[in-house]
Design an enzyme around this catalytic site. Sequence first.
Site, PDB file in Angstrom:
ATOM      1  N   ASN A 207       0.716  -1.398  -0.171  1.00  0.00           N
ATOM      2  CA  ASN A 207      -0.113   0.260   0.124  1.00  0.00           C
ATOM      3  C   ASN A 207       0.814   1.362   0.011  1.00  0.00           C
ATOM      4  OD1 ASN A 207      -2.713  -1.234  -0.263  1.00  0.00           O
ATOM      5  ND2 ASN A 207      -2.673  -1.647   1.985  1.00  0.00           N
ATOM      6  N   HIS A 208       0.258   2.265  -0.656  1.00  0.00           N
ATOM      7  CA  HIS A 208       0.889   3.391  -0.440  1.00  0.00           C
ATOM      8  C   HIS A 208       0.081   4.585   0.764  1.00  0.00           C
ATOM      9  CE1 HIS A 208       2.989   3.712  -4.701  1.00  0.00           C
ATOM     10  NE2 HIS A 208       3.077   2.563  -3.967  1.00  0.00           N
ATOM     11  N   PRO A 209       0.685   5.605   0.821  1.00  0.00           N
ATOM     12  CA  PRO A 209      -0.066   6.421   1.991  1.00  0.00           C
ATOM     13  C   PRO A 209      -1.234   6.940   1.043  1.00  0.00           C
ATOM     14  CG  PRO A 209       1.899   7.396   1.392  1.00  0.00           C
ATOM     15  CD  PRO A 209       1.973   6.111   0.773  1.00  0.00           C
TER      16      PRO A 209
ATOM     17  N   THR B 166      -0.201  10.505  -3.283  1.00  0.00           N
ATOM     18  CA  THR B 166      -0.097   9.075  -2.971  1.00  0.00           C
ATOM     19  C   THR B 166       1.421   8.701  -3.316  1.00  0.00           C
ATOM     20  OG1 THR B 166      -0.945   7.927  -4.979  1.00  0.00           O
ATOM     21  CG2 THR B 166      -2.348   8.356  -3.085  1.00  0.00           C
TER      22      THR B 166
END
Length: 220
Positions: free
Chosen positions: A94-96, A102
Amino acid sequence: MVEKTFAKLPDPKTRNPLVFPDGSHDPATVFLSAVIDHPNIDVGDWTYYNDRTLPEDYASALAPYLFAGAPEHLSIGRFCQIAEGVQIITATANHPMDGISTFPFAVFDPDRMGTFRASLPRGKDTIVGHDCWIGREAVLMPGAELGCGVIVAARAVVRGKIPDYAIVSGNPATVIRMRFTPAEIETLLDIAWWHWPPEKIARHLALIEAGDVAALKACT
């Protein structure tokens, strides 16, 4: 009924258990418990992976984003069958998503990389039950949970919880049909033949390979 049996099951710690009539071993078929040593991955005995590309690192081939010490785990049961190109995407991919962008800027800054990983929320573990068949190039998304006896069609994209003995396909994967009736599924989960001693499994292979749940229950 006289059951046809094998003398014994193959050693689950064998790297290449598939032996051709000429005595040579198929290099593409591996028991994963013999080739994966990763603190975040648990693989049951007799689960095999078939991949003609012969990966150097089978853990990275299956779960490319799961690093040692990650907050989530991957658990794969016994007697699973995993085809070439299967990808298990874990939560650390996942990315922020709380900021304006992102883009993972911190990944490219050695001073911030550690804190970036720590800042990501803990994702759910990915679980593959016993005796699952995962078809070629299927993708399991973060936190996917496959029950026992599940069949995943080629190139399906699986998320969420899949019930025991379901057949799923598509993107997103949906249940096409159930392999057995609810009563039969309850019986099969109660039998849990995958936990039998190897000698007992070998002795009752004809029943395990057949579709008569009642007959298998009768021998327990």
